[in-house]
Design a protein around this motif. Structure first.
Motif, PDB file in Angstrom:
ATOM      1  N   SER A 129       4.101   1.828  -1.961  1.00  0.00           N
ATOM      2  CA  SER A 129       3.721   2.170  -0.586  1.00  0.00           C
ATOM      3  C   SER A 129       2.933   1.019   0.053  1.00  0.00           C
ATOM      4  O   SER A 129       2.994   0.799   1.252  1.00  0.00           O
ATOM      5  CB  SER A 129       2.901   3.457  -0.571  1.00  0.00           C
ATOM      6  N   THR A 172       4.838   4.655  -7.092  1.00  0.00           N
ATOM      7  CA  THR A 172       4.990   4.989  -5.682  1.00  0.00           C
ATOM      8  C   THR A 172       3.793   4.476  -4.876  1.00  0.00           C
ATOM      9  O   THR A 172       3.952   3.950  -3.776  1.00  0.00           O
ATOM     10  CB  THR A 172       5.125   6.514  -5.518  1.00  0.00           C
ATOM     11  N   TYR A 187       8.128  10.240  -3.569  1.00  0.00           N
ATOM     12  CA  TYR A 187       8.699   8.906  -3.830  1.00  0.00           C
ATOM     13  C   TYR A 187       9.266   8.315  -2.553  1.00  0.00           C
ATOM     14  O   TYR A 187       8.986   7.172  -2.198  1.00  0.00           O
ATOM     15  CB  TYR A 187       9.843   8.959  -4.860  1.00  0.00           C
ATOM     16  N   ALA A 227      10.047   2.389  -4.375  1.00  0.00           N
ATOM     17  CA  ALA A 227       9.690   3.417  -5.352  1.00  0.00           C
ATOM     18  C   ALA A 227      10.944   4.075  -5.918  1.00  0.00           C
ATOM     19  O   ALA A 227      11.058   4.276  -7.134  1.00  0.00           O
ATOM     20  CB  ALA A 227       8.797   4.468  -4.705  1.00  0.00           C
ATOM     21  N   THR A 228      11.911   4.376  -5.034  1.00  0.00           N
ATOM     22  CA  THR A 228      13.152   5.005  -5.484  1.00  0.00           C
ATOM     23  C   THR A 228      13.842   4.147  -6.539  1.00  0.00           C
ATOM     24  O   THR A 228      14.287   4.646  -7.575  1.00  0.00           O
ATOM     25  CB  THR A 228      14.098   5.222  -4.276  1.00  0.00           C
ATOM     26  N   GLY A 271       6.974   5.753  -0.841  1.00  0.00           N
ATOM     27  CA  GLY A 271       7.368   4.516  -1.521  1.00  0.00           C
ATOM     28  C   GLY A 271       8.691   3.940  -1.086  1.00  0.00           C
ATOM     29  O   GLY A 271       9.060   2.840  -1.504  1.00  0.00           O
TER      30      GLY A 271
END
Lengths: 541, 131
Positions: free
Chosen positions: A31, A27, A172, A180-181, A176
């Motif tokens: 980001s 994450t 997350y 990220a997911t 992110g």
């Protein structure tokens, strides 16, 4: 149960911490790469087909598929398996009807496709309503399930488990975004497949690598319980089973968090390729749920029913403990802890996907295009998306805690699929294929589809146990699954709304959407990357 | 090939009428429609059999391996075969047609620009017939 940390499974907590540590590192990395709205909702359209296939599998297979279906097979045998089949077949609907055309015609949300040829504001409000209904029912179901499961598996209090799940999910998504997911979903899919393969190998090893022997042993252990190799143990009204099957097969193609995944790949070719990866993973996984369910039946027998808890959810973890050497042994505890960690990762990946799709409906559809009429900056859109995700997550946590374990998880999931099939699916399909379709038709279709599903579930026997324990609010209506009525109603409302209104001018924009969705002309492009530039095809003329 | 810049100038209805595009949607429909009807029928048939003929589904083929389980496995095979088949057809058959339709549209736009933006409808029938 009042003490938050009674009987905590230390091994499980350590594995949890490892999983959470890895996902939080991802994450942080994601980001740094999330700046634009395309980064936030579509991972910069830089996910490959294979990665997206794993992510779809991770987004789709919830703890209900893993522990729930293994449990149902353990309790009811064949009927538990019916669910798995429907969940998989549904991806053919997604592949044939939507995957490529979504990628070609949309930007971040399913509302983009409707707004393209219909009046923008009403179309977006309708599509956002459909999205939020599905996401809300599904999200709350997952959160309640997460709380109950983590409490049972790890020994953490129900409320604390929900808050922790919610906090990670929000970290997350808010920081992110889709990058990220996506990676959380990929990691989860790999863990889930590895866990299922491992358990299947251990089960088959115990029966001399002969699957039929597993069936025989499972049948021997049926005892006086509900288990049966023949259908009818779980679903006794065939029409209800068909209704459920329809909702699964058409509903998946209306799940916003699944359709949204197609916006993360560079082009339509990658979108369709990702479905092939997804059906391979999901199919193999669902076949393995049989090994888990029958294995639990063969080795835990009828005596294990009480320990398996409501819906047999703990059958798979108990089986893992047995295969590792039994309770109290190192192997048994370690396997139980691994399965618990996989279940936790599974829940996190699904809820993160749901929250990001709901944030798209709120920020991209409602805020940017309905409230601000497209005049907001991209910076504002992403900021609102983060705030929306935070708000949606907090509301879901509060409802899951407030409603508590009384909320029936399978009923909420059934409702999510029914709304997806009756509200989102008809409107999307008709927008892409019926020239005459118009705004009034889409709006009436979505609202009639959503309200009829919710209404029919509210009057169903599940909600209104009569004096004799069965029968709904009205005696003549006893369907538990509304799909067989609400899906045709959704289509009918789309048609009637279109025919009854005097709205014109949509056929012209249909031609553009039709050409764009079929060819990919003018589709949202992936950021330039080396090797991605396609050479122009020489056309012999 | 960048199509995002000239896309405002694309005459969508002309692209839609073009033979390449018509060929693409006809061929795709010829696969997708029967395939969709087939998989829905096969799946709903399976569910109906499970609902109305539980004894038949519970019949043993070999020891504990039942008719119902065999039919369930055919559903998995059906999904994999149809998905792989569709992807193969897309790569070999639909994508070339798609690229041809796109190239045609881009050339139309270029043609308009060369003529000083004069708008006219171009039918490219002759051009395509000997393609």
């Amino acid at each position: 149960m009042s003490i938050p940390f009674a009987k905590v499974n230390v091994e499980a907590v350590c594995i949890f911490a490892l999983v959470v540590g890895i996902t939080l590192a991802i994450t942080y990395w994601a980001s740094k790469r999330t700046h634009s709205a395309t980064d936030f909702w579509a991972a910069g359209r830089g996910i490959t087909g294979a990665q997206n296939g794993f992510a779809i599998a991770g987004d789709y297979m919830s703890a209900a598929s893993f522990l729930g279906i293994a449990g149902l097979i353990y309790l009811y045998g064949f009927d538990g398996f019916l669910y798995s089949v429907g969940f998989l077949v549904a991806f053919l609907t997604v592949l044939f009807l939507f995957a490529e055309r979504m990628r070609n015609a949309g930007k971040y949300t399913i509302a983009d496709v409707l707004a393209f040829r219909l009046r923008e504001r009403p179309a977006r409000v309708a599509a956002a309503t459909g999205t939020l209904c599905v996401a809300a029912f599904y999200l709350i179901a997952q959160m309640v399930g997460a709380g109950a499961l983590i409490q049972a598996l790890v020994g953490i209090d129900y409320n604390l488990a929900i808050v922790l799940t919610g906090l990670f999910m929000l970290t997350y998504v808010v920081f992110g975004g889709m990058i990220a997911t996506t990676w959380v979903q990929i990691i989860k899919a790999v863990m889930l497949m590895a866990g299922a393969v491992g358990l299947t190998i251990l089960v088959l090893n115990k029966v001399g690598w002969n699957p039929v022997e597993l069936f025989n042993r499972a049948e021997e252990q049926a005892g006086d319980g509900t288990f049966s190799l023949a259908p009818g143990a779980l679903y006794s009204t065939p029409i209800d089973t068909v209704s459920l099957g329809l909702a699964l097969v058409l509903g998946t193609a209306g799940l916003p968090h699944i359709l949204m995944r197609f916006f993360t790949v560079p082009d339509a070719k990658a979108a369709r390729g990702s479905v092939l990866w997804a059906v391979c993973l999901i199919g193999v996984f669902y076949i393995m749920t049989t090994a888990l369910g029958f294995g639990a039946r063969a080795f835990l027998g009828q005596g294990g029913v009480e320990a398996a808890g409501a819906g047999g959810n703990l059958a798979a973890p108990n089986l893992a403990q047995f295969l590792g050497g039994g309770a109290g042994t190192f192997g048994g505890d370690a396997l139980l802890a691994i399965i618990a960690a996989i279940a936790f990762a599974t829940i996190l990946a699904v809820v993160a996907g749901l929250v990001i799709s709901a944030s798209g409906a709120v920020a991209h559809d409602l805020w940017s295009n309905v409230v601000r009429k497209g005049k907001d900056s991209e910076h504002e859109e992403v900021l609102v998306a983060r705030i929306a995700a935070l708000g949606i997550g907090i509301v879901a946590i509060l409802i899951a805690i407030g409603g508590g374990k009384n909320l029936n998880v399978s009923f909420m999931v059934g409702l999510a699929f029914a709304v997806a099939a009756s509200a989102n699916f008809p409107a999307l399909l008709l927008a892409l294929s019926w020239p005459r379709f118009n705004t009034v038709g889409a709006v009436t279709g979505v609202f009639v589809g959503a309200f009829s599903s919710i209404f029919l579930v509210l009057i169903s026997p599940k909600v209104w146990p009569g004096p004799d324990g069965e029968g709904g609010l009205f005696g003549f209506y006893d369907l538990a699954n509304p799909g067989i009525i609400s899906i045709p109603l959704g289509f009918l409302a789309c048609w009637a709304g279109t025919m009854l209104s005097t709205e014109h001018g949509n056929e012209r924009s249909f031609h553009e959407l039709y050409v764009r969705s079929e060819t990919g002309l003018g589709a949202e492009e992936a950021p330039p990357a080396p090797g991605r530039a396609r050479e122009e095809e020489p056309v012999t003329a | 090939m960048s199509v995002s810049s000239p896309r405002e100038r694309i005459d969508w209805e002309a692209v839609e009428r073009a033979p390449e595009f018509q060929e693409l949607v006809t061929r795709r429909r010829r696969f997708v429609l029967p395939a969709t009807i087939f998989f829905l029928a096969w799946y709903l048939g399976f569910v109906l059999l499970a609902g109305y003929a539980p004894d038949f589904m519970g019949e043993s083929i070999y020891q504990g391996f039942t008719v119902g389980y065999l039919l369930a496995l055919t559903q998995f095979v059906m999904v994999w075969v149809l998905a792989a088949w569709y992807i193969r057809k897309s790569d070999r058959e639909f994508d070339p047609l798609r690229e041809a339709a796109k190239a045609q549209a881009v050339r139309d736009v270029a043609g308009q620009r060369a003529e000083g933006g004069a708008r006219f409808e171009r039918r490219n029938d002759e051009e395509v017939h000997d393609a």
